[in-house]
Design a protein around this motif. Structure first.
Motif, PDB file in Angstrom:
ATOM      1  N   GLY A  19       0.848  -1.192   0.000  1.00 15.24           N
ATOM      2  CA  GLY A  19       0.000   0.000   0.000  1.00 15.24           C
ATOM      3  C   GLY A  19       0.876   1.232   0.000  1.00 15.24           C
ATOM      4  O   GLY A  19       2.075   1.166  -0.275  1.00 15.24           O
ATOM      5  N   TYR A  20       0.281   2.352   0.345  1.00 14.34           N
ATOM      6  CA  TYR A  20       0.990   3.626   0.364  1.00 14.34           C
ATOM      7  C   TYR A  20       1.979   3.698   1.536  1.00 14.34           C
ATOM      8  O   TYR A  20       1.966   2.847   2.439  1.00 14.34           O
ATOM      9  CB  TYR A  20      -0.014   4.774   0.477  1.00 14.34           C
ATOM     10  N   LEU A  21       2.828   4.708   1.525  1.00 12.24           N
ATOM     11  CA  LEU A  21       3.700   5.002   2.669  1.00 12.24           C
ATOM     12  C   LEU A  21       2.867   5.777   3.685  1.00 12.24           C
ATOM     13  O   LEU A  21       2.490   6.921   3.452  1.00 12.24           O
ATOM     14  CB  LEU A  21       4.904   5.834   2.224  1.00 12.24           C
ATOM     15  N   HIS A  22       2.544   5.124   4.799  1.00 14.12           N
ATOM     16  CA  HIS A  22       1.691   5.786   5.790  1.00 14.12           C
ATOM     17  C   HIS A  22       2.532   6.607   6.763  1.00 14.12           C
ATOM     18  O   HIS A  22       3.764   6.546   6.762  1.00 14.12           O
ATOM     19  CB  HIS A  22       0.807   4.779   6.512  1.00 14.12           C
ATOM     20  N   LEU A  23       1.847   7.381   7.592  1.00 12.05           N
ATOM     21  CA  LEU A  23       2.555   8.316   8.473  1.00 12.05           C
ATOM     22  C   LEU A  23       3.448   7.594   9.468  1.00 12.05           C
ATOM     23  O   LEU A  23       4.538   8.062   9.788  1.00 12.05           O
ATOM     24  CB  LEU A  23       1.537   9.197   9.200  1.00 12.05           C
ATOM     25  N   GLY A  24       2.982   6.454   9.990  1.00 18.08           N
ATOM     26  CA  GLY A  24       3.814   5.694  10.926  1.00 18.08           C
ATOM     27  C   GLY A  24       5.093   5.214  10.266  1.00 18.08           C
ATOM     28  O   GLY A  24       6.175   5.281  10.859  1.00 18.08           O
ATOM     29  N   GLY A  25       4.984   4.737   9.033  1.00 21.27           N
ATOM     30  CA  GLY A  25       6.171   4.304   8.304  1.00 21.27           C
ATOM     31  C   GLY A  25       7.109   5.458   8.019  1.00 21.27           C
ATOM     32  O   GLY A  25       8.327   5.326   8.122  1.00 21.27           O
ATOM     33  N   ALA A  26       6.538   6.607   7.670  1.00 17.93           N
ATOM     34  CA  ALA A  26       7.371   7.785   7.409  1.00 17.93           C
ATOM     35  C   ALA A  26       8.130   8.205   8.658  1.00 17.93           C
ATOM     36  O   ALA A  26       9.300   8.587   8.590  1.00 17.93           O
ATOM     37  CB  ALA A  26       6.507   8.932   6.902  1.00 17.93           C
ATOM     38  N   ARG A  27       7.476   8.136   9.825  1.00 19.28           N
ATOM     39  CA  ARG A  27       8.165   8.490  11.067  1.00 19.28           C
ATOM     40  C   ARG A  27       9.296   7.499  11.353  1.00 19.28           C
ATOM     41  O   ARG A  27      10.394   7.889  11.767  1.00 19.28           O
ATOM     42  CB  ARG A  27       7.176   8.517  12.237  1.00 19.28           C
ATOM     43  N   VAL A  60       5.345  -0.016  -4.436  1.00 25.17           N
ATOM     44  CA  VAL A  60       6.797   0.256  -4.369  1.00 25.17           C
ATOM     45  C   VAL A  60       7.058   1.704  -4.775  1.00 25.17           C
ATOM     46  O   VAL A  60       7.791   2.441  -4.098  1.00 25.17           O
ATOM     47  CB  VAL A  60       7.583  -0.710  -5.283  1.00 25.17           C
ATOM     48  N   GLN A  61       6.427   2.123  -5.886  1.00 28.39           N
ATOM     49  CA  GLN A  61       6.641   3.482  -6.370  1.00 28.39           C
ATOM     50  C   GLN A  61       6.107   4.511  -5.377  1.00 28.39           C
ATOM     51  O   GLN A  61       6.704   5.575  -5.189  1.00 28.39           O
ATOM     52  CB  GLN A  61       5.977   3.669  -7.734  1.00 28.39           C
ATOM     53  N   ALA A  62       4.969   4.192  -4.741  1.00 28.14           N
ATOM     54  CA  ALA A  62       4.391   5.112  -3.753  1.00 28.14           C
ATOM     55  C   ALA A  62       5.342   5.305  -2.569  1.00 28.14           C
ATOM     56  O   ALA A  62       5.482   6.421  -2.046  1.00 28.14           O
ATOM     57  CB  ALA A  62       3.043   4.580  -3.261  1.00 28.14           C
ATOM     58  N   ILE A  63       6.013   4.241  -2.157  1.00 29.38           N
ATOM     59  CA  ILE A  63       6.979   4.331  -1.056  1.00 29.38           C
ATOM     60  C   ILE A  63       8.173   5.194  -1.475  1.00 29.38           C
ATOM     61  O   ILE A  63       8.597   6.096  -0.744  1.00 29.38           O
ATOM     62  CB  ILE A  63       7.440   2.923  -0.636  1.00 29.38           C
ATOM     63  N   LYS A 250      -8.015   5.934   7.721  1.00 31.28           N
ATOM     64  CA  LYS A 250      -8.516   6.870   6.706  1.00 31.28           C
ATOM     65  C   LYS A 250      -9.661   7.725   7.223  1.00 31.28           C
ATOM     66  O   LYS A 250      -9.868   8.834   6.742  1.00 31.28           O
ATOM     67  CB  LYS A 250      -8.962   6.092   5.463  1.00 31.28           C
ATOM     68  N   ARG A 251     -10.417   7.221   8.193  1.00 30.96           N
ATOM     69  CA  ARG A 251     -11.543   8.021   8.679  1.00 30.96           C
ATOM     70  C   ARG A 251     -11.064   9.252   9.461  1.00 30.96           C
ATOM     71  O   ARG A 251     -11.832  10.171   9.705  1.00 30.96           O
ATOM     72  CB  ARG A 251     -12.481   7.176   9.545  1.00 30.96           C
ATOM     73  N   HIS A 252      -9.777   9.279   9.842  1.00 33.91           N
ATOM     74  CA  HIS A 252      -9.215  10.463  10.501  1.00 33.91           C
ATOM     75  C   HIS A 252      -8.704  11.485   9.484  1.00 33.91           C
ATOM     76  O   HIS A 252      -8.189  12.532   9.862  1.00 33.91           O
ATOM     77  CB  HIS A 252      -8.055  10.062  11.426  1.00 33.91           C
ATOM     78  N   GLY A 253      -8.846  11.176   8.206  1.00 36.25           N
ATOM     79  CA  GLY A 253      -8.289  12.051   7.179  1.00 36.25           C
ATOM     80  C   GLY A 253      -7.152  11.341   6.474  1.00 36.25           C
ATOM     81  O   GLY A 253      -7.063  10.110   6.470  1.00 36.25           O
ATOM     82  N   ALA A 254      -6.255  12.104   5.882  1.00 34.90           N
ATOM     83  CA  ALA A 254      -5.160  11.513   5.109  1.00 34.90           C
ATOM     84  C   ALA A 254      -4.205  10.747   6.016  1.00 34.90           C
ATOM     85  O   ALA A 254      -3.803  11.237   7.055  1.00 34.90           O
ATOM     86  CB  ALA A 254      -4.407  12.614   4.370  1.00 34.90           C
ATOM     87  N   VAL A 255      -3.873   9.530   5.617  1.00 28.54           N
ATOM     88  CA  VAL A 255      -2.846   8.775   6.334  1.00 28.54           C
ATOM     89  C   VAL A 255      -1.687   8.404   5.409  1.00 28.54           C
ATOM     90  O   VAL A 255      -0.634   8.007   5.877  1.00 28.54           O
ATOM     91  CB  VAL A 255      -3.417   7.490   6.985  1.00 28.54           C
ATOM     92  N   SER A 256      -1.877   8.550   4.096  1.00 29.37           N
ATOM     93  CA  SER A 256      -0.789   8.354   3.155  1.00 29.37           C
ATOM     94  C   SER A 256       0.040   9.632   3.089  1.00 29.37           C
ATOM     95  O   SER A 256      -0.505  10.730   2.988  1.00 29.37           O
ATOM     96  CB  SER A 256      -1.336   8.031   1.765  1.00 29.37           C
ATOM     97  N   MET A 258       1.724  10.802   0.710  1.00 31.73           N
ATOM     98  CA  MET A 258       1.583  11.534  -0.547  1.00 31.73           C
ATOM     99  C   MET A 258       0.229  12.230  -0.689  1.00 31.73           C
ATOM    100  O   MET A 258      -0.002  12.932  -1.683  1.00 31.73           O
ATOM    101  CB  MET A 258       1.839  10.600  -1.737  1.00 31.73           C
ATOM    102  N   ASP A 259      -0.659  12.050   0.279  1.00 29.60           N
ATOM    103  CA  ASP A 259      -1.868  12.879   0.304  1.00 29.60           C
ATOM    104  C   ASP A 259      -1.538  14.312   0.720  1.00 29.60           C
ATOM    105  O   ASP A 259      -2.282  15.243   0.399  1.00 29.60           O
ATOM    106  CB  ASP A 259      -2.897  12.312   1.304  1.00 29.60           C
ATOM    107  N   TYR A 260      -0.448  14.472   1.453  1.00 28.36           N
ATOM    108  CA  TYR A 260      -0.158  15.788   2.037  1.00 28.36           C
ATOM    109  C   TYR A 260       0.386  16.814   1.044  1.00 28.36           C
ATOM    110  O   TYR A 260      -0.029  17.972   1.090  1.00 28.36           O
ATOM    111  CB  TYR A 260       0.742  15.620   3.265  1.00 28.36           C
ATOM    112  N   PRO A 261       1.291  16.446   0.119  1.00 27.01           N
ATOM    113  CA  PRO A 261       1.647  17.452  -0.893  1.00 27.01           C
ATOM    114  C   PRO A 261       0.441  17.848  -1.728  1.00 27.01           C
ATOM    115  O   PRO A 261       0.306  19.009  -2.122  1.00 27.01           O
ATOM    116  CB  PRO A 261       2.730  16.762  -1.733  1.00 27.01           C
ATOM    117  N   ALA A 262      -0.458  16.894  -1.990  1.00 31.52           N
ATOM    118  CA  ALA A 262      -1.662  17.215  -2.757  1.00 31.52           C
ATOM    119  C   ALA A 262      -2.566  18.191  -2.006  1.00 31.52           C
ATOM    120  O   ALA A 262      -3.323  18.944  -2.618  1.00 31.52           O
ATOM    121  CB  ALA A 262      -2.428  15.934  -3.086  1.00 31.52           C
TER     122      ALA A 262
END
Length: 469
Positions: A19-27, A60-63, A250-256, A258-262
């Motif tokens: 799946g996408y790179l989520h906030l926990g993974g980014a941290r 993979v590309q999303a990460i 997702k119900r809390h809003g963006a968790v990916s 790459m949703d944030y630059p958008a």
């Protein structure tokens, strides 16, 4: 733990591309990257793609896109587990030869029956060791046409214990662990085995990851010990929760990521926010990544779960937008504005406009929306025009238009001229500024009117005034 081991620090970020790179993974990636940078070590990107059913090239590309947007550059990799199959088979063969692994011919149905019997007896469900070689034990006859799995020969007694750099000492009895499968019937290796071999081969000294991996750690430690590999130091980071205290979803809003630059967030704001979401340096809230890498250590990682606060992130984003170069903001805002029909030919310089507006916005999207008034023809509401462009103000507007032809076109000179016109007609500022705003921009809410006039330029202001006078 304030210092690294004697060996050069080598950390890794090892996401599964399901799946996408989520906030926990980014941290997790941020902390691993910063720890390596703090000690002048090496940060490795590893893609754990052995889950063939769920792993996708798109994930993979999303990460990789998420890591690139955040600026978390890896020193080695990306390494892909599916490209290391020969190495895993080599280690499996060595373990079979040395006796730390064995062939197991129990079918999935037989293993499930074992577990059901244990559940019925009130025991922890597990593989019962039917095919585990032991001195004096006679193994069953090998079933015809059945391919075996390879199981790790987990120690039967004792404990697995490690000093977790976040959670403190964790101890798990080996009796809680069964002989896990390390290779499937088709020879493909399993997750915990691949991770252990990779950490060994890549010389990983510190493993920082989410605390959903705590149960994997004793299995990986036992495999590392069995293959004679040194153990890294482990640190398991608590999860990130939503404002309601539930796991972020997702119900809390963006968790990916790459949703944030958008949505108009800057990477430096996201990095700064994630850094503080489980780590602290006194009361410092705003800091650069260079400062973060200098400060970062494992002592100040928090044991409790962190709550994601969108207002705090927006506040940080506002701070970094105000600090950002206007030309960079223009590059980000221009495509958003073009999508809304912005006309840039003959219009004011976009960087100049954004510099005037950026104090008031929390996102680049808000900034682009606010700037649109300079890049589309004004369409003032007729009722508002009738209300504000009345007979009392028209003489003042006419004089204003006349003075505009010769006044020095600077913010200061325009402000002084407006004051003179107001004084000549005994008017207060709103009585002149409101119709001016409507005529020039089509709306009543704008930045300071003198700044707006200066940005539009003399010719545009005179042309728009001429339509109504």
């Amino acid at each position: 733990m304030t210092t690294a081991s004697a060996k050069p620090v080598r950390t890794r970020f090892a996401p599964s591309p399901t799946g996408y790179l989520h906030l926990g993974g980014a941290r997790t990636a941020l902390y691993s990257w910063a720890f390596a940078r703090h000690f002048g070590g090496t940060f490795i990107l590893r893609i754990e793609d052995t889950d063939l059913e769920r792993s996708t090239p798109e994930a993979v590309q999303a990460i990789i896109d998420g890591m690139k947007w955040l600026g978390l550059e890896h020193d080695e990799g990306p390494f892909y587990q599916m490209q290391r199959m020969e190495r895993y088979r080599e280690v499996v063969a060595a373990m079979l030869k040395e006796g730390s692994a064995y062939l197991c011919y129990s079918s999935p149905e037989e293993v499930e029956a074992m577990r059901e019997r244990m559940r019925a007896a009130g025991e922890k469900p597990r593989y019962d060791g039917t095919w585990r070689p032991q001195e004096g034990k006679t193994l069953p006859a090998v079933p015809a046409d059945r391919k075996p799995v390879v199981r790790f020969k987990n120690p039967l007694d004792g404990d697995v214990s490690w000093d977790d750099v976040v959670k403190g000492t964790i101890t798990i009895s080996n009796r809680e662990l069964d002989d896990l499968v390390i290779a499937r019937p088709d020879g493909t290796p399993t997750y915990n085995f691949c991770v252990a071999v990779d950490d060994w081969d890549m010389g990983i000294t510190h493993v920082l990851r989410g605390d959903d991996h705590v149960n994997n750690t004793p299995r990986q430690i036992n495999i590392l010990r069995a293959i004679g590999a040194p153990l890294p130091l482990y640190g398991h980071l608590p999860m990130i929760l939503g404002a309601d205290g539930e796991k972020l979803s997702k119900r809390h809003g963006a968790v990916s990521v790459m949703d944030y630059p958008a949505q108009g967030y800057l990477p430096e704001a996201m990095l700064n926010y994630l850094a503080r979401l489980g780590w602290s340096h006194g009361d410092d809230e705003v800091f650069s990544m260079a400062q973060f890498c200098e400060w970062f250590n494992l002592n100040h990682l928090t044991k409790s779960a962190a709550q994601f606060n969108h207002e705090k992130l927006a506040w940080l984003n506002n701070h970094y937008i105000k600090q950002a170069d206007n030309a960079r903001l223009a590059e980000l805002a221009r495509p958003l504005m073009l999508a809304e029909g912005a006309q840039f030919d003959g219009a004011p310089d976009l960087a100049l406009v954004l510099g005037m507006l950026k104090e008031r916005v929390n996102t680049v999207n808000e900034l682009a929306a606010a700037a649109m008034l300079f890049y589309r023809a004004p369409q003032p509401d007729a009722a508002l025009l009738a209300q504000h462009l009345n007979d009392a103000v028209k003489p003042a507007l006419a004089q204003f238009a006349e003075r505009c032809q010769s006044v020095e076109w600077s913010k200061e000179a325009l402000a002084a001229m407006i004051k003179e016109v107001l004084a000549a007609h005994a008017l207060k500022m709103p009585l002149l500024a409101m119709p001016l705003r409507l005529i020039v921009t089509g709306q009543l809410q704008t930045p300071a009117i003198d700044a707006v006039l200066q940005v539009f330029g003399r010719e545009t202001i005179l042309a728009r005034l001429a339509k109504y006078l």
